[in-house]
Write a protein that holds these residues in place. Sequence first.
Motif, PDB file in Angstrom:
ATOM      1  N   TRP A   1       0.828  -1.198   0.000  1.00  0.00           N
ATOM      2  CA  TRP A   1       0.000   0.000   0.000  1.00  0.00           C
ATOM      3  C   TRP A   1       0.871   1.260   0.000  1.00  0.00           C
TER       4      TRP A   1
ATOM      5  N   PRO B   1       2.317   6.989  -7.336  1.00  0.00           N
ATOM      6  CA  PRO B   1       1.027   6.728  -7.980  1.00  0.00           C
ATOM      7  C   PRO B   1       1.097   6.641  -9.499  1.00  0.00           C
TER       8      PRO B   1
ATOM      9  N   GLU C   1       0.718   7.490 -13.357  1.00  0.00           N
ATOM     10  CA  GLU C   1      -0.198   8.272 -14.182  1.00  0.00           C
ATOM     11  C   GLU C   1      -1.589   8.385 -13.572  1.00  0.00           C
ATOM     12  N   ALA C   2      -1.974   7.464 -12.691  1.00  0.00           N
ATOM     13  CA  ALA C   2      -3.360   7.344 -12.264  1.00  0.00           C
ATOM     14  C   ALA C   2      -3.801   8.450 -11.310  1.00  0.00           C
ATOM     15  N   GLY C   3      -2.927   9.003 -10.543  1.00  0.00           N
ATOM     16  CA  GLY C   3      -3.318   9.982  -9.544  1.00  0.00           C
ATOM     17  C   GLY C   3      -3.487   9.325  -8.180  1.00  0.00           C
TER      18      GLY C   3
ATOM     19  N   GLY D   1      -5.998   9.270  -5.903  1.00  0.00           N
ATOM     20  CA  GLY D   1      -7.244   8.549  -5.601  1.00  0.00           C
ATOM     21  C   GLY D   1      -7.223   7.128  -6.136  1.00  0.00           C
ATOM     22  N   ASP D   2      -6.822   6.982  -7.400  1.00  0.00           N
ATOM     23  CA  ASP D   2      -6.731   5.649  -7.977  1.00  0.00           C
ATOM     24  C   ASP D   2      -5.621   4.833  -7.327  1.00  0.00           C
ATOM     25  N   ALA D   3      -4.535   5.496  -6.940  1.00  0.00           N
ATOM     26  CA  ALA D   3      -3.422   4.795  -6.302  1.00  0.00           C
ATOM     27  C   ALA D   3      -3.846   4.215  -4.956  1.00  0.00           C
TER      28      ALA D   3
ATOM     29  N   GLY E   1      -6.879   3.227  -4.120  1.00  0.00           N
ATOM     30  CA  GLY E   1      -7.698   2.050  -4.427  1.00  0.00           C
ATOM     31  C   GLY E   1      -6.867   0.864  -4.874  1.00  0.00           C
ATOM     32  N   LEU E   2      -5.910   1.114  -5.775  1.00  0.00           N
ATOM     33  CA  LEU E   2      -5.022   0.040  -6.225  1.00  0.00           C
ATOM     34  C   LEU E   2      -4.172  -0.490  -5.082  1.00  0.00           C
TER      35      LEU E   2
END
Length: 153
Positions: free
Chosen positions: A32, A39, A41-43, A45-47, A49-50
Motif C-alpha cells: 500500500w 502513484p 499516471e493514475a493519480g 485517488g486511484d493509487a 484504491g489500487l
Amino acid sequence: MIKSMSERLGALIIANVLAASTIAGMSAVGMWIGIIISPGEAGLGDAIGLGLLFGLLAALYSFIISFPVYLVGLIVVGIPTWWILHNSGRVSAGAFSITAAIESVLAGAIVFRLLAPGTELAAPLLAIPGGLAGWIIWRRSYKAVTPQPAPPS
C-alpha cells in the motif's frame, strides 16, 4: 508451571497463525505504501484504491506462503529451543520473545538467500513476527505461579 500438552500444542498453532498474519499485514502495508508513494499516471485517488486491492492480494499471498514456513520452523527449531529454554530455567517472556525473534531473522536470512539471493537484507523485519510467536508460546504454555499463603502465626 507448565500447562498441559494440549495447551502447548494450541500455543504452537496460535503462534503460527499470528506469525503468518503479521507477515501478511506487513506485506499489505508495504504494498500500500509503495503504491501510494509512486502513484504514476493514475493519480492519488486511484493509487489508494489500487494500493488497497494489491495490498489485500499481497497479504493473502504472503499468508499462504508464510504459514507452512513458520509451521516447519516452529516444529524443527521452535520445539527444541523451547525444550532447551525450559530445561535451563529460562522461562520468561523476554527469553522466549528474543530467542524467537533472533531465530526468525536467522532462518529468514537463510531462506531468503536460498530462494532469492539479495533479499536477505529484509530478514531483520522477521524479528517482529518471530518475537510475537515466542511471546504467544510463552503466554499460552505457562501458568502463573502464585505463592502459597503464609501459614498463620
